[in-house]
Design an enzyme around this catalytic site. Structure first.
Site, PDB file in Angstrom:
ATOM      1  N   LYS A  66       0.841  -1.214   0.000  1.00  0.00           N
ATOM      2  CA  LYS A  66       0.000   0.000   0.000  1.00  0.00           C
ATOM      3  C   LYS A  66       0.870   1.255   0.000  1.00  0.00           C
ATOM      4  O   LYS A  66       0.627   2.181  -0.757  1.00  0.00           O
ATOM      5  CB  LYS A  66      -0.890   0.001   1.252  1.00  0.00           C
ATOM      6  CG  LYS A  66      -1.558   1.331   1.522  1.00  0.00           C
ATOM      7  CD  LYS A  66      -2.450   1.299   2.734  1.00  0.00           C
ATOM      8  CE  LYS A  66      -1.761   1.651   4.030  1.00  0.00           C
ATOM      9  NZ  LYS A  66      -1.555   3.082   4.273  1.00  0.00           N
ATOM     10  N   ASN A  67       1.896   1.260   0.857  1.00  0.00           N
ATOM     11  CA  ASN A  67       2.671   2.491   1.021  1.00  0.00           C
ATOM     12  C   ASN A  67       3.608   2.772  -0.150  1.00  0.00           C
ATOM     13  O   ASN A  67       4.234   3.834  -0.212  1.00  0.00           O
ATOM     14  CB  ASN A  67       3.449   2.456   2.345  1.00  0.00           C
ATOM     15  CG  ASN A  67       2.525   2.609   3.541  1.00  0.00           C
ATOM     16  OD1 ASN A  67       1.318   2.845   3.375  1.00  0.00           O
ATOM     17  ND2 ASN A  67       3.066   2.460   4.739  1.00  0.00           N
TER      18      ASN A  67
ATOM     19  N   CYS B 194      -4.837  13.220  13.193  1.00  0.00           N
ATOM     20  CA  CYS B 194      -4.794  11.813  12.804  1.00  0.00           C
ATOM     21  C   CYS B 194      -4.933  10.920  14.014  1.00  0.00           C
ATOM     22  O   CYS B 194      -4.604  11.314  15.129  1.00  0.00           O
ATOM     23  CB  CYS B 194      -3.459  11.549  12.142  1.00  0.00           C
ATOM     24  SG  CYS B 194      -3.224   9.848  11.765  1.00  0.00           S
TER      25      CYS B 194
ATOM     26  N   ARG C 110       0.006  14.780  13.120  1.00  0.00           N
ATOM     27  CA  ARG C 110       0.798  14.305  11.986  1.00  0.00           C
ATOM     28  C   ARG C 110       1.079  15.517  11.100  1.00  0.00           C
ATOM     29  O   ARG C 110       0.417  15.731  10.090  1.00  0.00           O
ATOM     30  CB  ARG C 110      -0.003  13.244  11.239  1.00  0.00           C
ATOM     31  CG  ARG C 110       0.849  12.069  10.808  1.00  0.00           C
ATOM     32  CD  ARG C 110       0.003  10.910  10.452  1.00  0.00           C
ATOM     33  NE  ARG C 110       0.754   9.934   9.691  1.00  0.00           N
ATOM     34  CZ  ARG C 110       0.276   8.767   9.370  1.00  0.00           C
ATOM     35  NH1 ARG C 110      -0.945   8.427   9.718  1.00  0.00           N
ATOM     36  NH2 ARG C 110       1.000   7.913   8.672  1.00  0.00           N
TER      37      ARG C 110
ATOM     38  N   ASP D 192       4.624   0.397  12.039  1.00  0.00           N
ATOM     39  CA  ASP D 192       3.374  -0.212  11.560  1.00  0.00           C
ATOM     40  C   ASP D 192       3.238  -1.681  11.980  1.00  0.00           C
ATOM     41  O   ASP D 192       2.137  -2.228  11.977  1.00  0.00           O
ATOM     42  CB  ASP D 192       3.299  -0.128  10.024  1.00  0.00           C
ATOM     43  CG  ASP D 192       3.040   1.288   9.545  1.00  0.00           C
ATOM     44  OD1 ASP D 192       2.803   2.172  10.385  1.00  0.00           O
ATOM     45  OD2 ASP D 192       3.082   1.511   8.316  1.00  0.00           O
TER      46      ASP D 192
ATOM     47  N   ARG E 147      -8.530  -0.300   4.725  1.00  0.00           N
ATOM     48  CA  ARG E 147      -7.611   0.668   4.110  1.00  0.00           C
ATOM     49  C   ARG E 147      -6.291  -0.004   3.746  1.00  0.00           C
ATOM     50  O   ARG E 147      -5.557   0.512   2.897  1.00  0.00           O
ATOM     51  CB  ARG E 147      -7.303   1.807   5.087  1.00  0.00           C
ATOM     52  CG  ARG E 147      -8.448   2.803   5.275  1.00  0.00           C
ATOM     53  CD  ARG E 147      -8.003   3.924   6.200  1.00  0.00           C
ATOM     54  NE  ARG E 147      -6.616   4.250   5.933  1.00  0.00           N
ATOM     55  CZ  ARG E 147      -5.674   4.428   6.851  1.00  0.00           C
ATOM     56  NH1 ARG E 147      -5.965   4.344   8.129  1.00  0.00           N
ATOM     57  NH2 ARG E 147      -4.440   4.707   6.505  1.00  0.00           N
TER      58      ARG E 147
HETATM   59  C1  UD1 Z   1       4.439   6.715   6.441  1.00  0.00           C
HETATM   60  C2  UD1 Z   1       3.548   5.514   6.262  1.00  0.00           C
HETATM   61  C3  UD1 Z   1       3.029   5.020   7.602  1.00  0.00           C
HETATM   62  C4  UD1 Z   1       4.183   4.768   8.557  1.00  0.00           C
HETATM   63  C5  UD1 Z   1       5.117   5.990   8.624  1.00  0.00           C
HETATM   64  C6  UD1 Z   1       6.366   5.738   9.436  1.00  0.00           C
HETATM   65  C7  UD1 Z   1       2.555   5.857   4.090  1.00  0.00           C
HETATM   66  C8  UD1 Z   1       1.331   6.134   3.293  1.00  0.00           C
HETATM   67  N1  UD1 Z   1       2.437   5.874   5.418  1.00  0.00           N
HETATM   68  O1  UD1 Z   1       3.638   7.739   7.016  1.00  0.00           O
HETATM   69  O2  UD1 Z   1       2.302   3.819   7.388  1.00  0.00           O
HETATM   70  O3  UD1 Z   1       3.690   4.506   9.826  1.00  0.00           O
HETATM   71  O4  UD1 Z   1       5.521   6.375   7.307  1.00  0.00           O
HETATM   72  O5  UD1 Z   1       7.073   4.654   8.912  1.00  0.00           O
HETATM   73  O6  UD1 Z   1       3.604   5.587   3.553  1.00  0.00           O
HETATM   74  N2  UD1 Z   1       6.703  14.465  10.700  1.00  0.00           N
HETATM   75  C9  UD1 Z   1       6.837  15.808  10.977  1.00  0.00           C
HETATM   76  N3  UD1 Z   1       6.627  16.710   9.961  1.00  0.00           N
HETATM   77  C10 UD1 Z   1       6.298  16.331   8.694  1.00  0.00           C
HETATM   78  C11 UD1 Z   1       6.180  14.944   8.428  1.00  0.00           C
HETATM   79  C12 UD1 Z   1       6.390  14.038   9.457  1.00  0.00           C
HETATM   80  O7  UD1 Z   1       7.131  16.192  12.095  1.00  0.00           O
HETATM   81  O8  UD1 Z   1       6.118  17.203   7.817  1.00  0.00           O
HETATM   82  C13 UD1 Z   1       6.917  13.465  11.790  1.00  0.00           C
HETATM   83  C14 UD1 Z   1       5.650  12.676  12.094  1.00  0.00           C
HETATM   84  O9  UD1 Z   1       4.801  13.366  12.994  1.00  0.00           O
HETATM   85  C15 UD1 Z   1       6.194  11.406  12.675  1.00  0.00           C
HETATM   86  C16 UD1 Z   1       7.512  11.216  11.917  1.00  0.00           C
HETATM   87  O10 UD1 Z   1       7.834  12.486  11.344  1.00  0.00           O
HETATM   88  O11 UD1 Z   1       6.457  11.558  14.033  1.00  0.00           O
HETATM   89  C17 UD1 Z   1       7.461  10.172  10.837  1.00  0.00           C
HETATM   90  O12 UD1 Z   1       6.379  10.434   9.971  1.00  0.00           O
HETATM   91  P1  UD1 Z   1       6.457  10.085   8.422  1.00  0.00           P
HETATM   92  O13 UD1 Z   1       7.660   9.261   8.162  1.00  0.00           O
HETATM   93  O14 UD1 Z   1       6.292  11.347   7.651  1.00  0.00           O
HETATM   94  O15 UD1 Z   1       5.157   9.206   8.242  1.00  0.00           O
HETATM   95  P2  UD1 Z   1       4.162   9.240   7.029  1.00  0.00           P
HETATM   96  O16 UD1 Z   1       4.886   9.514   5.764  1.00  0.00           O
HETATM   97  O17 UD1 Z   1       2.985  10.086   7.384  1.00  0.00           O
END
Ligand code: UD1
Length: 418
Positions: free
Chosen positions: A22-23, A116, A121, A305, A397
């Site tokens: 999915k990701n 979220c 998030r 995850d 999902r």
């Molecule tokens: C992706 C995955 C999700 C997984 C996560 C971590 C998808 C669709 N989802 O989510 O399943 O759990 O990676 O492996 O691929 N953060 C910030 N600012 C930002 C972005 C992120 O502070 O602009 C922080 C988040 O709050 C979190 C950390 O960075 O604490 C990691 O998040 P991130 O790696 O961005 O997760 P996702 O891409 O949302």
């Protein structure tokens, strides 16, 4: 209300084919609009999040069809640059379309993704990356209004290795003029996969899957074909299921190297994992051991995850397991539901202490989020009697054909849709 009923107490036995990731599929679908041509994406899982991504593509004016595990996107007729609030809400990761829409049209209007279920998030890193590439971003009335008449390659130093921000940066950089250097990039296998897709589109990408990624923006091929990598989190969930229920299962279409940290944790518990090419035989006997301390970390560490399903499997292991969640603030929402089934788990901030070995009993429980829902399924396999899991929309999902797969592994599982 849709629900999934699982009868516990049976060992698993059987063979299934693992879904595509999915990701990986979601950012690749977003990136498909870069080329204004045709893209064919094979091994795409049929999930509500993928359906939501296809809806976004159609809303933008693309043709997007799903047939037999393959998605066909023709973006030659794309005219739109906005994602309405209703579609943004259907899938929180729709922010992944930001870089792609900007690169293709020079503008993008998206509503802010809401809070979220995993805690705050933020998308600050996504926005800062777009600004580095030359975008001007206004936040007005809950909307993000972005303009970038011509994106230009730049250096993007990510403060944390965010998966989504790395993907958005790579996609936008592919449509920018010149070279972009992304440092402190996330190293998840799904990023490597996005890099392969961009390469198939004709983009020069180096280092995808390492902490330094270089993207040379430029022209795109009018046609690209790509096969999505196997879903390592779905694999981890089925391994957790066999750890919990005992028995032996065969998973076809897995990628061993993407599962190193997951395999290490389950092997510590006494689960036997035998990889042969892209097939995995996983088996567990009567007794399993707790895996000591599990700390979630960015790849190649143990994935956040996979934490909920592993925790559910630990409920069968007599002794204490300690979990430390370092990625998301609110990732123990499955704990109160597991407690309803008889689990003994104490949570203090980011730490959860699991005392395993107590018998679990069937109950009515609600999936709190996608992977929390998976944890409830794993626990239900060991519980005495029937567990009814409601709020299965979260599970749908991310898990393709979960009820049929459980049935193929010998479990009495029934999904009821309203
Ligand atoms: C992706 C995955 C999700 C997984 C996560 C971590 C998808 C669709 N989802 O989510 O399943 O759990 O990676 O492996 O691929 N953060 C910030 N600012 C930002 C972005 C992120 O502070 O602009 C922080 C988040 O709050 C979190 C950390 O960075 O604490 C990691 O998040 P991130 O790696 O961005 O997760 P996702 O891409 O949302």
């Amino acid at each position: 209300m849709s629900s999934l009923t699982v009868t516990g107490g049976r060992r698993l036995s059987g063979e299934i084919r693992l879904q595509g990731a999915k990701n990986s599929a979601l950012p690749i679908l977003a990136a498909s609009i870069l080329s204004s041509g045709e893209t064919v994406i094979a091994n795409c899982p049929r999930l509500t999040d993928v359906e939501a991504a296809l809806e976004i593509l159609r809303h933008l004016g693309c043709r997007a069809e799903f047939s037999d595990g393959t998605v066909y996107v023709d973006s030659s007729s794309m005219t739109g640059w906005d994602i309405p609030d209703s579609l943004m809400r259907r899938m929180r990761s729709s922010v992944i379309f930001l870089g792609a829409i900007l690169a293709r049209t020079g503008q993008a209007t998206l509503s802010m993704p809401g809070g979220c279920e995993l805690g705050p998030r933020p998308i600050d890193l996504h926005l800062a990356a777009m600004e580095r590439l030359g975008a001007k971003i206004d936040e007005r009335g809950g909307n993000l209004i972005c303009h970038a008449p011509g994106l230009k390659g730049a250096r993007i130093d990510l403060a944390t290795p965010s998966v989504g921000a790395t993907e958005n940066s790579m996609i936008a950089a592919a449509g920018a003029e010149g070279v972009t250097l992304i440092t402190n990039a996330a190293r998840e296998p799904e990023i490597r996969d996005l890099g392969s897709f961009l390469t198939a589109l004709g983009v020069r990408v180096r280092g995808a899957g390492t902490s330094t990624v270089v993207v040379e923006g430029g022209r795109f091929r009018p046609y690209a074909r790509h096969r999505v990598i196997p879903d390592r989190i779905a694999a981890a969930t089925y391994i957790a299921a066999v750890a919990a229920a005992g028995g032996r299962i065969v998973l076809r279409g897995v990628c061993e190297r993407d599962l190193t940290a997951v395999s290490d944790a389950f092997r510590q518990m006494g689960v036997c994992l035998a990889y042969r090419g892209n097939t995995l035989a996983a088996s567990a006997g009567e007794r399993i051991k707790p895996p000591l301390t599990v700390t979630t970390r960015p790849y190649p560490g143990f994935p956040t995850d996979a934490q909920p399903p592993l925790m559910a499997a630990c409920l069968r292991a007599p002794g204490t397991s300690v979990f430390v969640e370092t990625i998301f603030e609110n990732r123990y929402r499955h704990v109160p539901e597991l407690t309803r089934m008889g689990a003994d788990i104490k949570v203090d901030g980011r730490v959860a202490i699991v005392h395993g070995g107590n018998p679990l009993h069937g109950a009515i429980v609600a999936a709190p989020d996608l992977r929390g829902g998976a944890a409830l399924i794993v626990a239900a396999l060991t519980a005495e009697g029937e567990t009814r899991i409601i709020e299965t929309k979260h599970i749908m999902r991310g898990y393709e054909d979960i009820d049929r797969n459980l049935q193929a592994l010998g479990i009495n599982a029934k999904r009821v849709e309203d």
